[in-house]
Every structure is written in C-alpha cells, then in structure tokens.
Design a protein around this motif. Structure first.
Motif, PDB file in Angstrom:
ATOM      1  N   LEU A 164      46.332  35.727  46.830  1.00  0.00           N
ATOM      2  CA  LEU A 164      45.613  36.261  45.832  1.00  0.00           C
ATOM      3  C   LEU A 164      46.172  35.747  44.355  1.00  0.00           C
ATOM      4  O   LEU A 164      45.322  35.911  43.292  1.00  0.00           O
ATOM      5  CB  LEU A 164      46.118  37.685  45.767  1.00  0.00           C
ATOM      6  CG  LEU A 164      45.529  38.429  46.980  1.00  0.00           C
ATOM      7  CD1 LEU A 164      45.953  39.775  47.115  1.00  0.00           C
ATOM      8  CD2 LEU A 164      43.904  38.517  46.880  1.00  0.00           C
TER       9      LEU A 164
ATOM     10  N   LEU B 299      39.869  38.156  47.771  1.00  0.00           N
ATOM     11  CA  LEU B 299      39.073  39.376  47.710  1.00  0.00           C
ATOM     12  C   LEU B 299      37.778  39.428  48.060  1.00  0.00           C
ATOM     13  O   LEU B 299      37.278  40.432  48.419  1.00  0.00           O
ATOM     14  CB  LEU B 299      39.302  39.778  46.131  1.00  0.00           C
ATOM     15  CG  LEU B 299      40.525  39.966  45.661  1.00  0.00           C
ATOM     16  CD1 LEU B 299      40.726  40.218  44.145  1.00  0.00           C
ATOM     17  CD2 LEU B 299      41.223  41.177  46.266  1.00  0.00           C
TER      18      LEU B 299
ATOM     19  N   LEU C 169      47.211  42.796  39.784  1.00  0.00           N
ATOM     20  CA  LEU C 169      45.874  41.867  39.959  1.00  0.00           C
ATOM     21  C   LEU C 169      45.112  42.580  38.894  1.00  0.00           C
ATOM     22  O   LEU C 169      44.246  41.464  38.352  1.00  0.00           O
ATOM     23  CB  LEU C 169      45.480  42.254  41.262  1.00  0.00           C
ATOM     24  CG  LEU C 169      46.056  41.564  42.623  1.00  0.00           C
ATOM     25  CD1 LEU C 169      45.657  42.050  43.983  1.00  0.00           C
ATOM     26  CD2 LEU C 169      46.176  40.346  42.426  1.00  0.00           C
TER      27      LEU C 169
ATOM     28  N   THR D 252      46.167  39.877  52.868  1.00  0.00           N
ATOM     29  CA  THR D 252      45.265  40.659  51.472  1.00  0.00           C
ATOM     30  C   THR D 252      45.355  42.199  51.568  1.00  0.00           C
ATOM     31  O   THR D 252      46.028  42.768  50.278  1.00  0.00           O
ATOM     32  CB  THR D 252      43.963  40.121  51.568  1.00  0.00           C
ATOM     33  OG1 THR D 252      43.770  38.897  51.646  1.00  0.00           O
ATOM     34  CG2 THR D 252      43.063  40.715  50.390  1.00  0.00           C
TER      35      THR D 252
END
Length: 109
Positions: free
Chosen positions: A57, A76, A21, A8
């Motif tokens: 993600l 997240l 994102l 991540t």
C-alpha cells in the motif's frame, strides 16, 4: 493474490494506518509528517509504515535525511474488487429473498 489481500486487510485493520493512508492520498509525506497527528515516535510510525509496505500500500524512498512515503493504490483496487464480488453475491440473494417474501404475502392476502 489471497496473501496480498490478507496483508491489505490486515494493514487496513488499524485506525492509525488508515489515517496514514488518508494523509498519503493527498500526496507524498515524510514518516515524521505521518507520525505527527498521532503523537507517536518515528520508530512507532516506521513500524506502521512497514506493515503498509508489506501490503504493497505504501512505497518508501529516501530524499536526503528524510524517508518519504507515497500511496500505492493497486492493492486497494484489488480489495475493492473482492468486496464488490461479495456485494453482488449478497445483493442477488437478498433480491431473491425479497421476491419470495412478496410472493408469500400475495398468497396470504
């Protein structure tokens, strides 16, 4: 969990991937749409998407000739929880330091 956390943070380390994102936070986008603001090729954007996918993600699906991506927020949340843990740790240490400094000031006055 540590490996996913590493993936991540690796994915978040690149400004292009962070921008992708952010775009996906507004809803599903094609790889072409994600590439457009960055003046990059489809192949270049696809490499960034692969990194985001490895980190969990992004989820990709095919719709006809398009590859659509959507944000997956769980990694997240995990990263945020890890950061919050360290925030609490350092805040408690800084609070203690402040008390010690104030106590020393009180002795010297």
């Amino acid at each position: 969990m540590v490996e996913r956390l590493d993936a991540t943070f690796h994915a978040l380390s690149d400004p292009t991937r962070r921008a992708m994102l952010a775009s996906l936070a507004g809803g599903e986008r094609s790889i072409g749409e994600l590439a457009a603001p960055h003046a990059m090729s489809f192949a270049g954007a696809a490499k960034h998407i692969q990194t985001l996918e490895r980190a969990g993600l992004v989820e990709r699906r095919k719709a006809g000739r398009q590859q659509l991506c959507r944000l997956r927020s769980e990694p997240l949340r995990e990263a945020n929880a890890w950061l919050r843990q360290w925030e609490r740790f350092w805040n408690s240490r800084l609070d203690l330091l402040e008390k010690l400094i104030n106590a020393e000031k009180g002795k010297t006055e």
